[in-house]
Design a protein around this motif. Structure first.
Motif, PDB file in Angstrom:
ATOM      1  N   ALA A  12      -6.061   1.576   3.247  1.00 54.71           N
ATOM      2  CA  ALA A  12      -6.677   2.900   3.346  1.00 54.71           C
ATOM      3  C   ALA A  12      -5.705   3.987   2.896  1.00 54.71           C
ATOM      4  CB  ALA A  12      -7.144   3.161   4.776  1.00 54.71           C
ATOM      5  N   PHE A  13      -4.430   3.818   3.235  1.00 52.84           N
ATOM      6  CA  PHE A  13      -3.420   4.789   2.818  1.00 52.84           C
ATOM      7  C   PHE A  13      -3.256   4.758   1.305  1.00 52.84           C
ATOM      8  CE2 PHE A  13       1.081   6.022   2.089  1.00 52.84           C
ATOM      9  CZ  PHE A  13       1.022   7.309   2.597  1.00 52.84           C
ATOM     10  N   PHE A  14      -3.189   3.551   0.712  1.00 52.99           N
ATOM     11  CA  PHE A  14      -3.096   3.438  -0.742  1.00 52.99           C
ATOM     12  C   PHE A  14      -4.322   4.087  -1.385  1.00 52.99           C
ATOM     13  CE2 PHE A  14      -3.823   1.604  -4.863  1.00 52.99           C
ATOM     14  CZ  PHE A  14      -2.561   1.435  -5.403  1.00 52.99           C
ATOM     15  N   ALA A  15      -5.502   3.809  -0.840  1.00 55.83           N
ATOM     16  CA  ALA A  15      -6.728   4.370  -1.410  1.00 55.83           C
ATOM     17  C   ALA A  15      -6.707   5.898  -1.372  1.00 55.83           C
ATOM     18  CB  ALA A  15      -7.939   3.845  -0.639  1.00 55.83           C
ATOM     19  N   ARG A  16      -6.177   6.459  -0.279  1.00 53.00           N
ATOM     20  CA  ARG A  16      -6.111   7.916  -0.186  1.00 53.00           C
ATOM     21  C   ARG A  16      -5.193   8.496  -1.247  1.00 53.00           C
ATOM     22  NH1 ARG A  16      -2.963  11.363   3.180  1.00 53.00           N
ATOM     23  NH2 ARG A  16      -2.365   9.668   4.577  1.00 53.00           N
ATOM     24  N   LYS A  17      -4.019   7.880  -1.439  1.00 55.28           N
ATOM     25  CA  LYS A  17      -3.092   8.398  -2.451  1.00 55.28           C
ATOM     26  C   LYS A  17      -3.671   8.208  -3.859  1.00 55.28           C
ATOM     27  CE  LYS A  17      -0.233  10.220  -1.233  1.00 55.28           C
ATOM     28  NZ  LYS A  17      -0.210  11.575  -0.609  1.00 55.28           N
ATOM     29  N   LEU A  18      -4.420   7.125  -4.062  1.00 56.58           N
ATOM     30  CA  LEU A  18      -5.066   6.910  -5.361  1.00 56.58           C
ATOM     31  C   LEU A  18      -6.170   7.931  -5.595  1.00 56.58           C
ATOM     32  CD1 LEU A  18      -5.787   5.352  -7.931  1.00 56.58           C
ATOM     33  CD2 LEU A  18      -7.060   3.729  -6.498  1.00 56.58           C
ATOM     34  N   ASN A  19      -6.981   8.174  -4.578  1.00 57.64           N
ATOM     35  CA  ASN A  19      -8.105   9.094  -4.744  1.00 57.64           C
ATOM     36  C   ASN A  19      -7.664  10.539  -4.927  1.00 57.64           C
ATOM     37  OD1 ASN A  19      -9.932   6.986  -4.535  1.00 57.64           O
ATOM     38  ND2 ASN A  19     -10.213   7.233  -2.317  1.00 57.64           N
ATOM     39  N   ALA A 125      -2.025 -19.794   6.036  1.00 59.54           N
ATOM     40  CA  ALA A 125      -2.916 -18.761   5.486  1.00 59.54           C
ATOM     41  C   ALA A 125      -2.760 -17.428   6.202  1.00 59.54           C
ATOM     42  CB  ALA A 125      -4.364 -19.235   5.557  1.00 59.54           C
ATOM     43  N   GLU A 126      -2.370 -17.452   7.471  1.00 60.69           N
ATOM     44  CA  GLU A 126      -2.204 -16.200   8.205  1.00 60.69           C
ATOM     45  C   GLU A 126      -1.113 -15.319   7.588  1.00 60.69           C
ATOM     46  OE1 GLU A 126      -1.348 -17.243  12.209  1.00 60.69           O
ATOM     47  OE2 GLU A 126       0.574 -18.196  11.753  1.00 60.69           O
ATOM     48  N   GLU A 127      -0.203 -15.911   6.841  1.00 52.85           N
ATOM     49  CA  GLU A 127       0.857 -15.141   6.176  1.00 52.85           C
ATOM     50  C   GLU A 127       0.290 -14.195   5.120  1.00 52.85           C
ATOM     51  OE1 GLU A 127       5.050 -14.252   5.313  1.00 52.85           O
ATOM     52  OE2 GLU A 127       3.941 -15.075   7.014  1.00 52.85           O
ATOM     53  N   THR A 128      -0.937 -14.477   4.645  1.00 50.55           N
ATOM     54  CA  THR A 128      -1.526 -13.617   3.610  1.00 50.55           C
ATOM     55  C   THR A 128      -1.758 -12.202   4.118  1.00 50.55           C
ATOM     56  OG1 THR A 128      -3.812 -14.258   4.169  1.00 50.55           O
ATOM     57  CG2 THR A 128      -2.664 -15.559   2.472  1.00 50.55           C
ATOM     58  N   VAL A 129      -1.939 -12.056   5.426  1.00 54.10           N
ATOM     59  CA  VAL A 129      -2.135 -10.711   5.982  1.00 54.10           C
ATOM     60  C   VAL A 129      -0.873  -9.879   5.777  1.00 54.10           C
ATOM     61  CG1 VAL A 129      -2.586  -9.380   8.073  1.00 54.10           C
ATOM     62  CG2 VAL A 129      -3.843 -11.500   7.639  1.00 54.10           C
ATOM     63  N   TRP A 130       0.272 -10.473   6.076  1.00 53.67           N
ATOM     64  CA  TRP A 130       1.531  -9.761   5.852  1.00 53.67           C
ATOM     65  C   TRP A 130       1.783  -9.555   4.365  1.00 53.67           C
ATOM     66  CZ3 TRP A 130       4.877  -6.389   6.786  1.00 53.67           C
ATOM     67  CH2 TRP A 130       6.125  -6.380   6.157  1.00 53.67           C
ATOM     68  N   MET A 131       1.487 -10.542   3.539  1.00 57.60           N
ATOM     69  CA  MET A 131       1.688 -10.402   2.100  1.00 57.60           C
ATOM     70  C   MET A 131       0.940  -9.179   1.564  1.00 57.60           C
ATOM     71  SD  MET A 131       1.302 -14.440   1.132  1.00 57.60           S
ATOM     72  CE  MET A 131       0.989 -14.147  -0.621  1.00 57.60           C
ATOM     73  N   ARG A 132      -0.281  -9.002   2.021  1.00 56.07           N
ATOM     74  CA  ARG A 132      -1.076  -7.860   1.562  1.00 56.07           C
ATOM     75  C   ARG A 132      -0.571  -6.552   2.172  1.00 56.07           C
ATOM     76  NH1 ARG A 132      -3.729  -5.966  -2.741  1.00 56.07           N
ATOM     77  NH2 ARG A 132      -5.435  -4.582  -2.163  1.00 56.07           N
ATOM     78  N   THR A 133      -0.203  -6.596   3.445  1.00 51.52           N
ATOM     79  CA  THR A 133       0.323  -5.402   4.107  1.00 51.52           C
ATOM     80  C   THR A 133       1.517  -4.847   3.336  1.00 51.52           C
ATOM     81  OG1 THR A 133      -0.387  -6.221   6.279  1.00 51.52           O
ATOM     82  CG2 THR A 133       1.337  -4.536   6.250  1.00 51.52           C
ATOM     83  N   ARG A 134       2.421  -5.728   2.983  1.00 55.05           N
ATOM     84  CA  ARG A 134       3.632  -5.341   2.261  1.00 55.05           C
ATOM     85  C   ARG A 134       3.291  -4.700   0.917  1.00 55.05           C
ATOM     86  NH1 ARG A 134       7.368 -10.381   1.106  1.00 55.05           N
ATOM     87  NH2 ARG A 134       5.879 -10.683  -0.587  1.00 55.05           N
ATOM     88  N   GLU A 135       2.353  -5.307   0.211  1.00 53.45           N
ATOM     89  CA  GLU A 135       1.990  -4.819  -1.125  1.00 53.45           C
ATOM     90  C   GLU A 135       1.421  -3.404  -1.074  1.00 53.45           C
ATOM     91  OE1 GLU A 135       2.130  -6.212  -4.299  1.00 53.45           O
ATOM     92  OE2 GLU A 135       3.356  -7.803  -3.459  1.00 53.45           O
ATOM     93  N   VAL A 136       0.432  -3.192  -0.208  1.00 50.26           N
ATOM     94  CA  VAL A 136      -0.275  -1.902  -0.255  1.00 50.26           C
ATOM     95  C   VAL A 136       0.597  -0.750   0.230  1.00 50.26           C
ATOM     96  CG1 VAL A 136      -2.610  -2.822  -0.207  1.00 50.26           C
ATOM     97  CG2 VAL A 136      -1.416  -2.460   1.960  1.00 50.26           C
ATOM     98  N   TRP A 137       1.418  -0.984   1.263  1.00 42.99           N
ATOM     99  CA  TRP A 137       2.267   0.104   1.744  1.00 42.99           C
ATOM    100  C   TRP A 137       3.333   0.477   0.718  1.00 42.99           C
ATOM    101  CZ3 TRP A 137       1.184   3.433   5.322  1.00 42.99           C
ATOM    102  CH2 TRP A 137       0.403   3.069   6.421  1.00 42.99           C
ATOM    103  N   MET A 138       4.005  -0.525   0.164  1.00 41.65           N
ATOM    104  CA  MET A 138       5.077  -0.221  -0.785  1.00 41.65           C
ATOM    105  C   MET A 138       4.537   0.397  -2.068  1.00 41.65           C
ATOM    106  SD  MET A 138       8.029  -3.085  -0.534  1.00 41.65           S
ATOM    107  CE  MET A 138       8.892  -2.150  -1.765  1.00 41.65           C
ATOM    108  N   HIS A 139       3.428  -0.133  -2.570  1.00 39.87           N
ATOM    109  CA  HIS A 139       2.919   0.374  -3.838  1.00 39.87           C
ATOM    110  C   HIS A 139       2.221   1.722  -3.682  1.00 39.87           C
ATOM    111  CE1 HIS A 139       4.373  -2.899  -6.109  1.00 39.87           C
ATOM    112  NE2 HIS A 139       3.566  -3.806  -5.601  1.00 39.87           N
ATOM    113  N   ALA A 140       1.829   2.079  -2.464  1.00 34.09           N
ATOM    114  CA  ALA A 140       1.349   3.443  -2.245  1.00 34.09           C
ATOM    115  C   ALA A 140       2.466   4.437  -2.534  1.00 34.09           C
ATOM    116  CB  ALA A 140       0.841   3.606  -0.815  1.00 34.09           C
TER     117      ALA A 140
END
Length: 236
Positions: A12-19, A125-140
């Motif tokens: 949601a934070f990434f989406a806000r900065k993108l929008n 598979a539960e590690e994918t949640v952290w993998m995505r968390t890391r991506e969206v916060w840093m790339h925001a």
């Protein structure tokens, strides 16, 4: 079900900065060398699809890698960066929905099924949640639209610092290097070194340095720091 709320908050934070960016501003530079904002958005969108493939793998037992190859991943990002602004925004939006549906529908016992990351790590598979968390916060932050590491929640920063310094340790590139967070007992790196180079600063600044983004707000002491703040070892 593993709770992906922190990943969704980061999304949601990434989406806000993108929008906040006008279409023409997508052509502008990002904080990653050689990448425009278009590349960042394409990467984040295709990353969601890649992680969704891992969830499909966990659900079905049929191996579905994140990417066919590193070259395929790079080609995908380069292609995505050429999309029209509306198509690029749709890529991000639709990929988010796709991943959320895959997470929602994954059976509870399948969250422990093993999958392989693009770096070759075998993880549940539960590690994918952290993998995505890391991506969206840093790339925001990498969108270079006003977000900073100060906007990233402290628990995310702490785990991220653990990931980065853990990668250094695995490669042996942290020899003689210690990272300390001001006001805490947190210390990472070669903590048994006799004469280490010590990087000290607030958590956001230390993570920003460790991730190779900037070196403001930190201090470096030790013999290796005589010429100024050293560059952080390679992370990914």
């Amino acid at each position: 079900m593993k709770n992906p709320s922190r990943a969704r908050r980061g999304t949601a934070f990434f989406a806000r900065k993108l929008n906040e960016l006008a279409d023409a501003e997508l052509d502008g530079g990002s904080l990653l060398p050689g990448w425009t904002r278009r590349h960042i958005v394409a990467h984040v969108g295709y990353n969601a699809r890649a992680i969704a493939r891992l969830i499909e793998w966990a659900a079905t037992g049929v191996e579905t890698p994140m990417y066919a190859s590193p070259e395929a991943r790079n080609h995908e990002i380069q292609f995505g960066a050429t999309l029209s602004p509306i198509a690029l925004r749709h890529l991000f939006d639709h990929s988010v929905v796709h991943l959320n549906v895959e997470w929602r529908d994954l059976p509870a016992d399948a969250w422990h099924h093993k999958v392989k990351t693009a770096q070759g790590r075998i993880v549940p598979a539960e590690e994918t949640v952290w993998m995505r968390t890391r991506e969206v916060w840093m790339h925001a932050v990498d969108l270079d639209n006003g977000a900073t590491f100060n906007d990233i929640p402290a628990p995310v920063l702490e785990r991220l610092l653990g990931d980065i310094t853990g990668a250094w340790h695995t490669r042996g590139t942290d020899t003689g290097l210690v990272v300390r967070v001001t006001g805490t007992d947190l210390a990472f790196g070669d903590t048994s070194a006799a004469d280490p180079t010590i990087i000290t600063g607030p958590l956001p600044a230390v993570v920003e340095w460790a991730a190779g983004r900037a070196n403001g707000g930190i201090t470096a002491t030790g013999s290796a720091a005589a010429g100024g703040t050293p560059t952080a070892p390679k992370w990914i």
